[in-house]
Design a protein around this motif. Structure first.
Motif, PDB file in Angstrom:
ATOM      1  N   ARG A  41      44.151  53.382  46.282  1.00 32.57           N
ATOM      2  CA  ARG A  41      44.714  53.402  44.936  1.00 32.57           C
ATOM      3  C   ARG A  41      46.225  53.183  45.018  1.00 32.57           C
ATOM      4  NH1 ARG A  41      41.640  56.410  41.284  1.00 32.57           N
ATOM      5  NH2 ARG A  41      43.222  55.743  39.793  1.00 32.57           N
ATOM      6  N   ASN A  42      46.813  52.838  43.892  1.00 35.65           N
ATOM      7  CA  ASN A  42      48.256  52.595  43.852  1.00 35.65           C
ATOM      8  C   ASN A  42      49.064  53.853  44.177  1.00 35.65           C
ATOM      9  OD1 ASN A  42      50.501  50.815  43.271  1.00 35.65           O
ATOM     10  ND2 ASN A  42      50.845  52.049  41.431  1.00 35.65           N
ATOM     11  N   ASP A  73      41.838  45.342  48.547  1.00 38.80           N
ATOM     12  CA  ASP A  73      43.054  45.419  47.731  1.00 38.80           C
ATOM     13  C   ASP A  73      42.764  45.039  46.284  1.00 38.80           C
ATOM     14  OD1 ASP A  73      44.522  46.190  49.909  1.00 38.80           O
ATOM     15  OD2 ASP A  73      45.345  44.198  50.324  1.00 38.80           O
ATOM     16  N   LEU A  74      41.935  44.016  46.100  1.00 32.36           N
ATOM     17  CA  LEU A  74      41.561  43.583  44.760  1.00 32.36           C
ATOM     18  C   LEU A  74      40.767  44.665  44.034  1.00 32.36           C
ATOM     19  CD1 LEU A  74      41.475  41.374  42.605  1.00 32.36           C
ATOM     20  CD2 LEU A  74      39.449  40.437  43.730  1.00 32.36           C
ATOM     21  N   GLY A  76      40.915  47.868  44.636  1.00 26.79           N
ATOM     22  CA  GLY A  76      41.853  48.942  44.321  1.00 26.79           C
ATOM     23  C   GLY A  76      42.647  48.646  43.066  1.00 26.79           C
ATOM     24  N   TYR A  77      43.046  47.375  42.917  1.00 24.78           N
ATOM     25  CA  TYR A  77      43.796  46.968  41.730  1.00 24.78           C
ATOM     26  C   TYR A  77      42.933  47.113  40.472  1.00 24.78           C
ATOM     27  CZ  TYR A  77      46.027  43.893  38.318  1.00 24.78           C
ATOM     28  OH  TYR A  77      46.584  43.382  37.178  1.00 24.78           O
ATOM     29  N   VAL A  78      41.678  46.677  40.550  1.00 25.87           N
ATOM     30  CA  VAL A  78      40.764  46.764  39.405  1.00 25.87           C
ATOM     31  C   VAL A  78      40.509  48.228  39.031  1.00 25.87           C
ATOM     32  CG1 VAL A  78      38.398  46.317  38.628  1.00 25.87           C
ATOM     33  CG2 VAL A  78      39.657  44.554  39.871  1.00 25.87           C
ATOM     34  N   ASP A  80      42.529  50.778  39.585  1.00 23.70           N
ATOM     35  CA  ASP A  80      43.755  51.300  38.961  1.00 23.70           C
ATOM     36  C   ASP A  80      43.895  50.802  37.527  1.00 23.70           C
ATOM     37  OD1 ASP A  80      44.877  52.946  40.918  1.00 23.70           O
ATOM     38  OD2 ASP A  80      45.750  51.262  41.984  1.00 23.70           O
ATOM     39  N   LEU A  81      43.528  49.544  37.312  1.00 26.62           N
ATOM     40  CA  LEU A  81      43.618  48.966  35.970  1.00 26.62           C
ATOM     41  C   LEU A  81      42.681  49.691  35.013  1.00 26.62           C
ATOM     42  CD1 LEU A  81      45.049  46.658  34.436  1.00 26.62           C
ATOM     43  CD2 LEU A  81      43.077  45.218  34.950  1.00 26.62           C
TER      44      LEU A  81
END
Length: 211
Positions: A41-42, A73-74, A76-78, A80-81
């Protein structure tokens, strides 16, 4: 199995590795190879692990790990979004008018500093603009309430009183009450009722059904 929860790992032979050789999944697969990379996560938390598995022993290359890392990484970004979107929704402050001069605000979900500041901002503006006599805060939908939450809640109560709007609490669970007591938060002079109907009755309002 991910080292320190942050580094990729490769198990070339599931049947020979000390960690996996006795696992039921290894016996069911009949061996093979496994590679994994953490989904971060971020905020630095490890959400989980993205794995690649082959039922035969294979050699995972640097390119394979690089591809898995990019995918993790992708993800994790999704994640977090999606979490950010839920948080934006939770920051909404749905003030519901009940009677002239009386509103209720259901506080649902988490109650941290950011949420408290948003509620305080909107509540004070509504209380002032609408000349509210009573501002009912319904806490029955709170998922989490800790020592900081009690302090934030007391700040909202004090601020409402300063501008002439009397706060009323409903839906106070035992754990919320205990936390407030532990923090020595003075709610003694605040009207506290188990539900909205009892609160309105205490304020002199009654709901009548149309015949």
């Amino acid at each position: 199995m991910v080292q320190n929860g942050r580094e990729p790992f490769i198990i070339s032979h599931l049947e020979l590795d000390e960690v996996t050789k006795d696992m039921a999944v290894t016996k069911n697969l009949g061996g093979g190879s496994l590679a994994g990379v953490p989904i971060m996560r971020n905020n630095g938390e490890n959400y989980g692990t993205l794995c690649a598995l082959d039922t035969r022993p294979v050699t995972f290359t640097d390119k394979d790990i690089e591809l898995l890392t990019t995918m993790a990484d992708l993800l994790g970004y999704v994640i977090d979004l999606d979490s950010a979107n839920e948080r934006v929704q939770s920051l909404s402050v749905p003030i519901v008018p009940i009677f002239p001069g009386v509103v209720v605000l259901p506080i649902i979900g988490e109650f941290d500093q950011l949420r408290a500041e948003r509620i305080l901002e909107v509540a004070l503006a509504e209380a002032h603009d609408s000349s509210l006599d009573y501002f009912i805060l319904d806490l029955s939908g709170l998922h989490q309430f800790d020592s900081s939450s009690a302090v934030y809640l007391f700040k909202i109560i004090q601020s409402l009183r300063l501008i002439g709007s009397e706060p009323v609490l409903t839906g106070v669970r035992p754990d919320l009450a205990m936390e407030a007591i532990k923090q020595d938060t003075d709610f003694k002079e605040v009207t506290v009722k188990s539900n909205l109907a009892d609160a309105l009755k205490a304020l002199g309002f009654t709901l009548q059904k149309n015949k």
